[in-house]
Write an enzyme that holds these catalytic residues in place. Structure first.
Site, PDB file in Angstrom:
ATOM      1  N   ASN A  16       0.826  -1.200   0.000  1.00  0.00           N
ATOM      2  CA  ASN A  16       0.000   0.000   0.000  1.00  0.00           C
ATOM      3  C   ASN A  16       0.859   1.249   0.000  1.00  0.00           C
ATOM      4  OD1 ASN A  16      -2.465  -1.426   0.081  1.00  0.00           O
ATOM      5  ND2 ASN A  16      -2.206  -1.782   2.259  1.00  0.00           N
ATOM      6  N   CYS A  17       0.195   2.383  -0.234  1.00  0.00           N
ATOM      7  CA  CYS A  17       0.841   3.686  -0.275  1.00  0.00           C
ATOM      8  C   CYS A  17       1.724   3.853   0.966  1.00  0.00           C
ATOM      9  CB  CYS A  17      -0.242   4.759  -0.312  1.00  0.00           C
ATOM     10  SG  CYS A  17       0.394   6.426  -0.430  1.00  0.00           S
ATOM     11  N   PRO A  18       2.927   4.348   0.801  1.00  0.00           N
ATOM     12  CA  PRO A  18       3.514   4.935  -0.406  1.00  0.00           C
ATOM     13  C   PRO A  18       4.431   3.977  -1.172  1.00  0.00           C
ATOM     14  CG  PRO A  18       4.866   5.545   1.443  1.00  0.00           C
ATOM     15  CD  PRO A  18       3.745   4.658   1.984  1.00  0.00           C
ATOM     16  N   ASP A  43      -3.315  -2.086  -4.856  1.00  0.00           N
ATOM     17  CA  ASP A  43      -3.814  -0.953  -4.085  1.00  0.00           C
ATOM     18  C   ASP A  43      -4.608  -0.025  -5.007  1.00  0.00           C
ATOM     19  OD1 ASP A  43      -4.268   1.232  -2.475  1.00  0.00           O
ATOM     20  OD2 ASP A  43      -2.162   1.810  -2.290  1.00  0.00           O
ATOM     21  N   ASP A  49      -2.089   7.828  -6.883  1.00  0.00           N
ATOM     22  CA  ASP A  49      -0.749   8.071  -6.333  1.00  0.00           C
ATOM     23  C   ASP A  49       0.294   8.142  -7.441  1.00  0.00           C
ATOM     24  OD1 ASP A  49      -1.896   8.012  -3.831  1.00  0.00           O
ATOM     25  OD2 ASP A  49      -1.194   5.999  -3.340  1.00  0.00           O
TER      26      ASP A  49
END
Length: 80
Positions: A16-18, A43, A49
């Protein structure tokens, strides 16, 4: 498909982010000008993103993004 050739594939599924953006940047840094990196992610946020990262980063171009089932594919070209 489209009119570019994938140079390398980066698998960030399950991250997941980042992390997808961080790992994409690291991979792009190791490619040559004109190379295209395929990024495979799960994700849903990776679409915005990576799009935002590409828009604000010199030397990269987000060529295409596609979603199929729960897999998000992003294609990033390294520019000059």
């Amino acid at each position: 498909m489209t009119e570019y050739e994938i140079t390398e594939t980066l698998d960030v599924k399950g991250q997941n982010c980042p992390m997808p953006v961080i790992k994409t940047k690291q991979s792009i840094d190791n490619l040559d000008e004109g190379d295209v990196l395929e990024v495979l992610a799960t994700d849903p946020g990776s679409t915005s993103d990576l799009g935002g990262w590409a828009d604000t980063t010199e030397g990269v171009e987000l060529v295409e993004q596609e979603e199929r089932d729960d897999l998000y594919k992003h294609y990033v070209r390294k520019m000059e």
